[in-house]
Scaffold this motif. Structure first.
Motif, mmCIF file in Angstrom:
data_model
loop_
_atom_site.group_PDB
_atom_site.id
_atom_site.type_symbol
_atom_site.label_atom_id
_atom_site.label_comp_id
_atom_site.label_asym_id
_atom_site.label_seq_id
_atom_site.Cartn_x
_atom_site.Cartn_y
_atom_site.Cartn_z
ATOM 1 N N MET A 200 -46.810 121.388 77.077
ATOM 2 C CA MET A 200 -46.387 120.261 77.910
ATOM 3 C C MET A 200 -46.420 118.966 77.113
ATOM 4 N N GLN A 201 -47.470 118.790 76.287
ATOM 5 C CA GLN A 201 -47.579 117.594 75.461
ATOM 6 C C GLN A 201 -46.467 117.531 74.419
ATOM 7 N N ASP A 202 -46.096 118.678 73.868
ATOM 8 C CA ASP A 202 -45.023 118.709 72.875
ATOM 9 C C ASP A 202 -43.697 118.257 73.478
ATOM 10 N N ARG A 203 -43.501 118.571 74.766
ATOM 11 C CA ARG A 203 -42.259 118.185 75.435
ATOM 12 C C ARG A 203 -42.273 116.718 75.858
ATOM 13 N N ARG A 204 -43.454 116.250 76.288
ATOM 14 C CA ARG A 204 -43.539 114.882 76.810
ATOM 15 C C ARG A 204 -44.954 114.349 76.618
ATOM 16 N N ARG A 205 -45.143 113.566 75.590
ATOM 17 C CA ARG A 205 -46.489 113.097 75.247
ATOM 18 C C ARG A 205 -47.023 112.034 76.194
ATOM 19 N N SER A 206 -46.156 111.467 76.999
ATOM 20 C CA SER A 206 -46.608 110.396 77.884
ATOM 21 C C SER A 206 -47.273 110.899 79.160
ATOM 22 N N VAL A 207 -47.278 112.233 79.394
ATOM 23 C CA VAL A 207 -47.965 112.764 80.569
ATOM 24 C C VAL A 207 -49.467 112.743 80.302
ATOM 25 N N ILE A 208 -50.248 113.055 81.315
ATOM 26 C CA ILE A 208 -51.703 113.080 81.163
ATOM 27 C C ILE A 208 -52.089 114.028 80.035
ATOM 28 N N ASN A 209 -52.903 113.548 79.107
ATOM 29 C CA ASN A 209 -53.346 114.413 78.017
ATOM 30 C C ASN A 209 -54.492 115.282 78.513
ATOM 31 N N MET A 210 -54.095 116.392 79.137
ATOM 32 C CA MET A 210 -55.089 117.282 79.731
ATOM 33 C C MET A 210 -55.917 118.016 78.680
ATOM 34 N N LEU A 211 -55.419 118.097 77.447
ATOM 35 C CA LEU A 211 -56.221 118.699 76.382
ATOM 36 C C LEU A 211 -57.518 117.916 76.214
ATOM 37 N N LYS A 212 -57.378 116.595 76.134
ATOM 38 C CA LYS A 212 -58.558 115.732 75.970
ATOM 39 C C LYS A 212 -59.461 115.802 77.203
ATOM 40 N N VAL A 213 -58.848 115.743 78.366
ATOM 41 C CA VAL A 213 -59.623 115.707 79.616
ATOM 42 C C VAL A 213 -60.409 116.996 79.798
ATOM 43 N N VAL A 214 -59.761 118.146 79.584
ATOM 44 C CA VAL A 214 -60.438 119.438 79.766
ATOM 45 C C VAL A 214 -61.558 119.596 78.752
ATOM 46 N N GLY A 215 -61.275 119.286 77.492
ATOM 47 C CA GLY A 215 -62.311 119.428 76.469
ATOM 48 C C GLY A 215 -63.498 118.525 76.734
ATOM 49 N N TRP A 359 -59.928 125.568 69.361
ATOM 50 C CA TRP A 359 -59.310 124.543 70.210
ATOM 51 C C TRP A 359 -59.995 123.189 70.081
ATOM 52 N N LEU A 360 -61.235 123.157 69.632
ATOM 53 C CA LEU A 360 -61.932 121.873 69.536
ATOM 54 C C LEU A 360 -61.206 120.939 68.572
ATOM 55 N N GLU A 361 -60.842 121.446 67.391
ATOM 56 C CA GLU A 361 -60.134 120.614 66.425
ATOM 57 C C GLU A 361 -58.756 120.207 66.946
ATOM 58 N N LYS A 362 -58.082 121.127 67.636
ATOM 59 C CA LYS A 362 -56.761 120.816 68.187
ATOM 60 C C LYS A 362 -56.861 119.705 69.241
ATOM 61 N N ILE A 363 -57.923 119.768 70.037
ATOM 62 C CA ILE A 363 -58.124 118.749 71.073
ATOM 63 C C ILE A 363 -58.389 117.391 70.434
ATOM 64 N N GLU A 364 -59.260 117.376 69.399
ATOM 65 C CA GLU A 364 -59.602 116.110 68.736
ATOM 66 C C GLU A 364 -58.371 115.480 68.084
ATOM 67 N N GLN A 365 -57.500 116.308 67.526
ATOM 68 C CA GLN A 365 -56.349 115.796 66.783
ATOM 69 C C GLN A 365 -55.105 115.596 67.648
ATOM 70 N N ALA A 366 -55.165 116.010 68.893
ATOM 71 C CA ALA A 366 -53.995 115.884 69.769
ATOM 72 C C ALA A 366 -53.625 114.415 69.934
ATOM 73 N N PRO A 367 -52.375 114.034 69.653
ATOM 74 C CA PRO A 367 -51.955 112.631 69.806
ATOM 75 C C PRO A 367 -51.902 112.230 71.277
ATOM 76 N N VAL A 368 -52.179 110.972 71.545
ATOM 77 C CA VAL A 368 -52.179 110.460 72.917
ATOM 78 C C VAL A 368 -51.173 109.322 73.015
ATOM 79 N N GLN A 369 -50.290 109.449 73.973
ATOM 80 C CA GLN A 369 -49.334 108.378 74.252
ATOM 81 C C GLN A 369 -49.402 108.064 75.738
#
Length: 385
Positions: A200-215, A359-369
């Motif tokens: 979902m983030q890859d398609r639209r980064r401006s949505v809620i970054n649930m990766l960060k929130v869940v982690g 997934w921890l590293e992926k969550i930390e590095q996930a870009p946020v817009q």
């Protein structure tokens, strides 16, 4: 003089209407009636009311125009939500009670017998056939209204009615306490959910970054609404702590600000969030939108009975599995006593099952817009959130 009349309803159930009429000098000076699901309750009410009405001044007090329970509930919702929004479940439950037969009763008519009868009615077919725990939740939410009705508004409410009703129901063998959940997410389930959110983030980064929130929810053990209230100014860099504002507590829900330690994983996720000029919140998202997103993801992935709040259970249990002691775990979760903390503890073994979790590293590095919706949420006055 009192009478009790039975009435058979369309669904085959029977209700009992008790009516009391009092005359003085051939003139009727008082009348009241009440309907019950059980004849025994109607008889008990008649005996009690006749005794009460025999007391000096009782008729005059009884003739006082009271306020209905529905009006009390409406006033409670209006005044409490000026301080902060109530939970959707609590609000819906109170409105349902207000619209039931109980909502039509006057303040002075809310007795322990009436509350017991309502709980039994709710558990019966005509009241919805709910489980005792659901009826117990009804009483708990209603109890919050009754507890302030007399001291705050001067309504004639029996301050012991709710406690007495609960004692009676317990004596009758009903377990009104909510079932303790022991659901924790499996790593395979989290992999599905996080993969879904990453796409979902890859398609639209401006949505809620649930990766960060869940982690962050897992490793910090924070509740959803607490996550969205954390501000950059609430961080203690030296102590690696965060000030959790208005932490949920039975005795104090507003102004109960608690410093909580953030484990390394939670701290690194939090620090990976971008600072926005003029933005106070670290996770500037609407809790309702997060909850909706989580529910949709679980439904799409056919993951059953997994609540967002179960991430907190998982986080607390993980710390105990890592051999943290009670005070140390409580410094993260914010619990004040072992009984409360125990409800969140469902162990699966020993050790950290998140050790080496990719997934921890992926969550930390996930870009946020931050999109327009997040910026709009940021710009709202803090009291309206």
């Amino acid at each position: 003089m009192a009478t009790i009349r039975a009435r058979k309803l369309a669904d085959g159930s029977v209700t009992y209407t008790a009516q009391i009429r009092i005359k003085r000098g051939g003139v009727q000076v008082y009348q009241e009636s009440q309907t019950f699901a059980r004849k025994q309750a109607a008889q008990a009410w008649v005996r009690r009311r006749e005794t009460e009405l025999d007391q000096p001044g009782a008729i005059e007090r009884a003739n006082r125009k009271g306020v209905t329970l529905k009006e009390m509930i409406e006033r409670y919702l209006d005044e409490m939500e000026k301080a902060r929004p109530l939970g959707k479940t609590k609000r819906a439950t109170l409105l349902a009670i207000a619209d039931s037969y109980l909502g039509q009763l006057a303040d002075s008519e809310i007795t322990s017998q009436v509350l017991v009868d309502y709980a039994l009615w709710r558990m019966g077919r005509e009241g919805g056939g709910v489980q005792p725990q659901t009826a117990g939740n009804d009483l708990a939410h209603l109890g919050a209204v009754l507890s302030i009705a007399r001291p705050a508004w001067g309504y004639e409410v029996d301050q012991h009615a709710m406690a007495d009703a609960r004692k009676v129901l317990k004596k009758l063998g009903y377990n009104m306490k909510s079932r303790e959940r022991d659901r924790r997410p499996a790593l395979a389930e989290l992999h599905k959910i996080l993969t879904y959110y990453q796409e979902m983030q890859d398609r639209r980064r401006s949505v809620i970054n649930m990766l960060k929130v869940v982690g962050f929810a897992i490793f910090s053990t924070r509740r959803l609404d607490e996550i969205t209230r954390i501000r950059w100014s609430d961080l203690d860099e030296t102590g690696q702590r965060v000030l959790v504002r208005d932490m949920k507590n039975p005795g104090q829900k507003i102004g109960n600000d608690v410093w909580c330690y953030l484990p390394n994983e939670a701290w690194s996720i939090l620090k990976s969030m971008p600072r926005v000029e003029g933005g106070e919140e670290i996770f500037p998202y609407s809790p309702g939108s997060i909850s909706t997103s989580w529910a949709k993801a679980c439904a799409f992935l056919a993951i059953e009975d997994l609540h967002f709040h179960d991430l907190r259970h998982d986080g607390v249990s993980r710390l105990f599995e890592m051999d943290w002691d009670i005070p140390r775990v409580a410094s993260v979760s914010g619990h004040r006593d072992w009984n409360s903390l125990r409800r969140y503890t469902h162990l699966r073994g020993r050790g950290d099952h998140y050790a080496g979790w990719p997934w921890l590293e992926k969550i930390e590095q996930a870009p946020v817009q931050l999109g327009a919706a997040s910026m709009k949420w940021l710009s709202r006055p803090s009291g309206s959130r």
